[in-house]
Design a protein around this motif. Structure first.
Motif, short mmCIF file in Angstrom:
data_model
loop_
_atom_site.label_atom_id
_atom_site.label_comp_id
_atom_site.label_asym_id
_atom_site.label_seq_id
_atom_site.Cartn_x
_atom_site.Cartn_y
_atom_site.Cartn_z
N GLN A 80 0.82 -1.22 0.00
CA GLN A 80 0.00 0.00 0.00
C GLN A 80 0.85 1.26 0.00
OE1 GLN A 80 -2.30 -0.73 3.50
NE2 GLN A 80 -3.59 -2.30 2.53
N ALA A 81 2.04 1.17 0.60
CA ALA A 81 2.91 2.36 0.66
C ALA A 81 4.36 1.89 0.65
CB ALA A 81 2.61 3.17 1.92
N THR A 82 4.97 1.88 -0.51
CA THR A 82 6.32 1.34 -0.65
C THR A 82 7.35 2.11 0.16
OG1 THR A 82 6.54 2.69 -2.65
CG2 THR A 82 5.94 0.39 -2.94
N GLU A 83 7.03 3.41 0.51
CA GLU A 83 8.01 4.19 1.27
C GLU A 83 8.21 3.65 2.69
OE1 GLU A 83 4.00 6.22 1.61
OE2 GLU A 83 5.23 5.36 0.00
N THR A 84 7.31 2.74 3.15
CA THR A 84 7.45 2.20 4.50
C THR A 84 8.40 1.01 4.55
OG1 THR A 84 5.60 0.67 4.23
CG2 THR A 84 5.09 2.87 5.07
N LEU A 85 8.93 0.56 3.42
CA LEU A 85 9.77 -0.63 3.37
C LEU A 85 11.00 -0.51 4.25
CD1 LEU A 85 10.51 -3.40 2.26
CD2 LEU A 85 11.49 -2.28 0.25
N GLU A 86 11.77 0.59 4.07
CA GLU A 86 13.01 0.75 4.85
C GLU A 86 12.72 0.89 6.34
OE1 GLU A 86 16.10 0.36 3.98
OE2 GLU A 86 15.46 -0.10 1.92
N ASP A 87 11.63 1.62 6.64
CA ASP A 87 11.27 1.77 8.05
C ASP A 87 10.97 0.40 8.68
OD1 ASP A 87 11.54 4.47 7.82
OD2 ASP A 87 9.39 4.85 7.51
N ARG A 88 10.25 -0.45 7.91
CA ARG A 88 9.88 -1.76 8.42
C ARG A 88 11.11 -2.66 8.57
NH1 ARG A 88 7.20 -4.43 11.94
NH2 ARG A 88 6.45 -6.49 11.26
N ILE A 89 12.04 -2.56 7.60
CA ILE A 89 13.28 -3.36 7.69
C ILE A 89 14.07 -2.96 8.93
CG2 ILE A 89 15.54 -3.75 6.63
CD1 ILE A 89 14.13 -3.70 3.90
N ASN A 90 14.23 -1.64 9.15
CA ASN A 90 14.97 -1.15 10.33
C ASN A 90 14.29 -1.60 11.63
OD1 ASN A 90 16.88 0.13 8.75
ND2 ASN A 90 15.72 2.05 8.66
N GLU A 91 12.96 -1.58 11.59
CA GLU A 91 12.19 -2.01 12.77
C GLU A 91 12.46 -3.49 13.07
OE1 GLU A 91 7.50 -2.71 13.85
OE2 GLU A 91 8.01 -1.10 12.44
N LEU A 92 12.47 -4.30 12.01
CA LEU A 92 12.69 -5.73 12.21
C LEU A 92 14.13 -6.04 12.62
CD1 LEU A 92 10.66 -7.34 9.28
CD2 LEU A 92 10.02 -7.13 11.68
N VAL A 93 15.08 -5.28 12.15
CA VAL A 93 16.48 -5.46 12.58
C VAL A 93 16.60 -5.22 14.08
CG1 VAL A 93 18.81 -4.48 12.43
CG2 VAL A 93 17.50 -4.94 10.33
N HIS A 94 15.89 -4.20 14.57
CA HIS A 94 15.90 -3.91 16.01
C HIS A 94 15.28 -5.07 16.80
CE1 HIS A 94 15.80 -1.60 19.69
NE2 HIS A 94 14.50 -1.85 19.82
N VAL A 95 14.18 -5.61 16.29
CA VAL A 95 13.52 -6.75 16.95
C VAL A 95 14.43 -7.97 16.92
CG1 VAL A 95 11.55 -8.32 16.89
CG2 VAL A 95 11.20 -5.90 16.41
N GLU A 96 15.15 -8.15 15.78
CA GLU A 96 16.08 -9.27 15.66
C GLU A 96 17.15 -9.20 16.75
OE1 GLU A 96 18.99 -11.29 12.27
OE2 GLU A 96 18.61 -9.13 12.26
N ASN A 97 17.68 -8.02 16.97
CA ASN A 97 18.70 -7.84 18.01
C ASN A 97 18.14 -8.19 19.40
OD1 ASN A 97 20.58 -7.02 16.12
ND2 ASN A 97 20.08 -4.84 16.34
N ASN A 98 16.88 -7.83 19.62
CA ASN A 98 16.24 -8.16 20.91
C ASN A 98 16.11 -9.67 21.09
OD1 ASN A 98 15.97 -5.52 21.71
ND2 ASN A 98 13.86 -5.30 20.98
N PHE A 99 15.73 -10.36 20.00
CA PHE A 99 15.60 -11.82 20.07
C PHE A 99 16.95 -12.47 20.36
CE2 PHE A 99 11.51 -12.06 17.28
CZ PHE A 99 10.74 -11.83 18.41
N VAL A 100 17.99 -11.99 19.70
CA VAL A 100 19.34 -12.53 19.94
C VAL A 100 19.74 -12.33 21.40
CG1 VAL A 100 21.79 -12.27 19.39
CG2 VAL A 100 20.10 -12.26 17.55
#
Length: 651
Positions: free
Chosen positions: A601-621
Motif C-alpha cells: 500500500q505504501a512502498t516508502e514504509t519498506l526501509e522503516d519496516r526493515i529497520n524495525e525488524l532489525v531492532h527486533v532481531e537484536n532483541n531476540f538474539v
C-alpha cells in the motif's frame, strides 16, 4: 568432614539450585516469555526444593541406644543430650524431630486414645487442635530435657482398653504389653510426637524419626507402611553384648529387610561396643571380639560385613562434647558417619537432580525453541522484505500471494492439530478411566461390600487379592496408555517439524513403575500381616475388613493420588510445546502477511519496516543469550556431584 558439615554442603547446593531457578524465572518474565503453565511448573520445582526433607529413621528394640546415637551423630555440638537417654525405655511413641519456621519451638503430642478412631497420623496432622503442645525453652538445656521427657510418659489402663487401642495384652512372649498383678496394663500416653526444634541441621531439612520397639512398631501400621519405607536412610541398632536377639530379628524381617523392601540406605549399627572394653584384655583381643560379633550379626541378617558398623554412641557423644579425638576414634562413630554421608547424601542429591533436571530441561528447551522460532520467522520476514528493495508492485503482490498460500497451507494443517487434540482428549480420558481416583473409589467400595458380606474366610482372602490384582492391572494398562499418547505426540511433533519447520524436539516421558513397586510392597505387607490363615481364623470379619481399609487401602489411595498428579503434570507438559509453537507460527505468518500488505500500500514504509525488524532481531538474539546464560548456570549447578571434594568446595 563430619556428617553435619556434609549435610550443610548439600543444603548449600540446594539453595544455589533454588537461586538459579529463580533467576531463570525472572529472565523469562523480563523478556515476556513466560506463560501461566511455565510459571506453574517453575513454581512447583521451587516448592519441591523448599519442602525438601532428608528423612533418617532409627529403629531398634528398646534399650539399644537409639536416642544416644541420635544425640552423638546430630546434636553433640549442642553440648548436651537433646533426647533423653537413660536405662530402660525412653522413647514410648514414634518421635519426629524437625523444624517448621511457621511454628514456635515445642513438642506436639497426639493422645494414644486417637487410635480408637481408625484415623491415621497423617490425617491428624491436618488438625492441630487434636495435639497437646509443650513449649520448648531453647535457651535452657535443663528445661528442654524436662520437656522432652514427655515422649516417655505412660498410662495405666484395663486390658480391654489396651486391646481396643491396638495393644495385645497378656503374659505371652508375643504380647505387646503385660498385665500387672493389679490387672492393669501400662501403655504409652502418646501415640506420636513431633519435636519442632531450631537446630541448624533441622533448619536445613533434616527429619529424624526415633521409633519405639517391635511391639509399638507393630501397633502403628503407618510406621511400617509409610514412614519407614519412605525414609532415605534406616539405621537398625543392635546391642554389641547381645547381638541379634529374637525380637531384633523379628523387626528386621518384618519391617526393614523384608523381601520387596527398599535396600538402599539400610545400615546396621552394633552399638555399645564399650561394654567389650575389658581392661584385662589387649586392644587386639577386644577388636577380635568385636569382629566376631560383627560377623555373627552379618551372618544372621544375611548382610555383607561392610554394612555392619560397631560403635559406642555414648563414648562418641562424650568425646565430641569434650573434644577428645582419641576417644572419638575408639568409639568408631566416624566410620558410621562416613558411610552415612557417602551413601545417604549423594543418593538424596541424585533424587533431587533427577526430579529437577528432566523438568527444567524440558522448560529450558521449550523456551529456547520458542525464541529461536520467533527469530527464524523474523529473519524469514526480514529476508523477504530485503528482497523487495527496488522491486515493483507486481513482485510485492507475488510475495504477498506466496505468504498467503503458506498461511492457508498451515491452516489446513491445523485441522490435523485439532484432530490430534480430540484424540489426545480421548486417550487422556481412557488413561484416567484406569488411573483415576474414581475407578479406585469404585473398586474400594465394591471390595468393602464383598468383604462385609463374606461368609467364608476364603472370600475375605480372595477379595484382598482381587483388590491388588485390579490395582496392579490398572497401573499396567495406564503405563500402556501413556506409551500410546507419547507415540502419537512423537509422530505429530515430527510431522509439524517437517511440514512447517516447527522446532519441537522429542516429547517428555513418564513411567509408573515406582507406583507399581509401591503396590507390590503394600501387597506383601497385607499378605504377611492381614491376609494370613492365622488372621483370617482369629480376627472378626468386621475387624479385619476395617484394618484392611484403614491400613492398606488408604496407602494404595495415596500412591494413586501421587500417580495422578504426575500424570496430569506430564499431560500438560507434553501438549504445551505443540500449543505454543502452533500459536507462534500462526502469529508469525499473520505478521509477515500484514507487513507485505503495508508495503504494497505504501512502498516508502519498506526501509522503516526493515529497520524495525532489525531492532527486533537484536532483541531476540539478546533474549536467546540471556536464556542460555541463566539456563547454563542452572545446568552447571545440577551437574555438580556431592563427592567429598565438591562438598569441601561447597562448604
Amino acid at each position: 568432614m563430619t556428617l553435619a558439615q556434609q549435610f550443610a554442603a548439600y543444603s548449600k547446593w540446594r539453595t544455589q539450585l533454588s537461586a538459579g531457578l529463580e533467576a531463570f524465572r525472572r529472565c523469562l518474565s523480563e523478556n515476556e516469555l513466560s506463560d501461566a503453565q511455565t510459571e506453574l511448573r517453575i513454581r512447583q520445582l521451587l516448592e519441591k526444593l523448599r519442602e525438601d526433607r532428608l528423612h533418617v529413621a532409627f529403629v531398634a528394640e528398646f534399650s539399644r541406644g537409639k536416642s544416644e546415637l541420635i544425640n552423638a551423630i546430630f546434636f553433640a555440638d549442642y553440648g548436651n543430650r537433646m533426647l533423653p537417654s537413660t536405662a530402660g525405655r525412653t522413647t514410648m511413641c514414634p518421635t519426629e524431630l524437625m523444624y517448621d519456621p511457621n511454628k514456635p519451638p515445642g513438642i506436639e503430642l497426639l493422645p494414644i486414645q486417637t487410635r480408637a478412631t481408625n484415623s491415621s497420623i497423617s490425617e491428624y496432622k491436618c488438625y492441630p487442635d487434636e495435639w497437646k503442645v509443650v513449649p520448648l525453652d531453647t535457651k535452657s538445656a535443663e528445661s528442654m530435657q524436662e520437656a522432652l521427657r514427655s515422649v516417655s510418659e505412660v498410662e495405666r489402663v484395663s486390658p480391654e482398653i489396651a486391646e481396643k487401642l491396638g495393644f495385645a495384652s497378656g503374659n505371652r512372649e508375643s504380647t505387646v504389653v503385660r498385665v500387672a498383678e493389679d490387672g492393669m496394663v501400662e501403655i504409652p500416653h502418646w501415640r506420636h510426637a513431633i519435636i519442632n526444634f531450631p537446630h541448624p541441621l533441622l533448619k536445613q531439612g533434616l527429619v529424624i524419626l526415633d521409633t519405639p520397639g517391635l511391639n509399638a512398631i507393630g501397633a502403628e501400621p503407618e510406621l511400617t507402611l509409610s514412614l519407614l519405607p519412605n525414609a532415605h536412610a534406616v539405621l537398625f541398632i543392635l546391642a554389641a553384648d547381645t547381638g541379634v536377639t529374637q525380637s531384633d530379628l523379628a523387626i528386621w524381617n518384618e519391617h526393614i529387610g523384608a523381601p520387596g523392601g527398599r535396600k538402599k540406605g539400610r545400615i546396621v549399627v552394633l552399638n555399645k561396643i564399650d561394654s567389650m572394653w575389658d581392661e584385662l584384655k589387649s586392644e587386639e583381643e577386644i577388636n577380635a571380639e568385636i569382629t566376631r560379633q560383627t560377623n555373627n550379626c552379618a551372618w544372621t541378617l544375611d548382610l555383607p560385613e561392610s554394612q555392619i558398623f560397631p560403635v559406642s554412641a555414648q563414648k562418641a557423644l562424650v568425646a565430641k562434647i569434650n573434644k577428645d579425638a582419641s576417644l572419638l576414634k575408639r568409639s568408631r562413630l566416624p566410620d558410621l558417619e562416613a558411610a552415612l554421608s557417602g551413601e545417604l547424601i549423594p543418593a538424596k542429591q541424585e533424587i533431587i537432580h533427577e526430579n529437577t533436571d528432566a523438568e527444567f530441561s524440558d522448560i529450558y528447551l521449550r523456551m529456547h525453541s520458542l525464541v529461536e522460532s520467533r527469530l527464524t520467522g523474523l529473519r524469514e520476514q526480514l529476508g523477504e522484505l530485503t528482497e523487495l528493495r527496488g522491486k515493483n508492485k507486481g513482485v510485492v503482490e507475488y510475495m504477498m500471494g506466496k505468504v498467503r498460500i503458506e498461511k492457508e497451507e498451515f491452516e489446513s494443517g491445523l485441522q490435523r492439530y485439532y484432530a490430534l487434540r480430540s484424540v489426545f482428549s480421548q486417550l487422556t480420558n481412557k488413561l484416567f478411566d484406569h488411573l483415576g481416583l474414581d475407578a479406585l473409589r469404585l473398586l474400594t467400595s465394591s471390595t468393602r461390600e464383598t468383604m462385609l458380606a463374606a461368609t467364608f474366610s476364603k472370600t475375605l482372602s480372595d477379595s484382598m487379592k482381587n483388590f491388588f490384582n485390579i490395582t496392579r492391572a490398572n497401573l499396567i494398562k495406564s503405563d500402556g496408555e501413556i506409551g500410546e499418547i507419547r507415540t502419537m505426540m512423537e509422530a505429530m511433533y515430527k510431522r509439524f517439524t517437517v511440514e512447517h519447520g516447527l522446532n519441537l524436539g522429542a516429547p517428555s516421558t513418564l513411567s509408573l513403575l515406582r507406583y507399581q513397586k509401591d503396590i507390590e510392597r503394600l501387597e506383601f505387607w497385607c499378605d504377611t500381616h492381614l491376609n494370613t490363615m492365622f488372621q483370617l481364623m482369629t480376627q472378626q470379619k468386621n475387624t479385619l475388613t476395617q484394618k484392611f481399609f484403614d491400613e492398606v487401602a488408604t496407602q494404595v489411595r495415596r500412591a494413586f493420588e501421587r500417580a495422578n498428579r504426575d500424570a496430569e503434570s506430564w499431560l500438560k507438559a507434553i501438549m504445551a510445546p505443540m500449543e505454543t509453537q502452533v500459536r507462534e507460527h500462526q502469529i508469525q505468518l499473520k505478521r509477515r502477511l500484514e507487513s507485505i500488505k503495508r508495503i504494497h500500500q505504501a512502498t516508502e514504509t519498506l526501509e522503516d519496516r526493515i529497520n524495525e525488524l532489525v531492532h527486533v532481531e537484536n532483541n531476540f538474539v539478546s533474549q536467546i543469550q540471556a536464556i542460555e546464560r541463566v539456563g547454563q548456570d542452572v545446568q552447571s549447578i545440577l551437574k555438580k556431584t556431592l563427592s567429598r571434594r565438591n562438598l569441601l568446595n561447597a562448604a
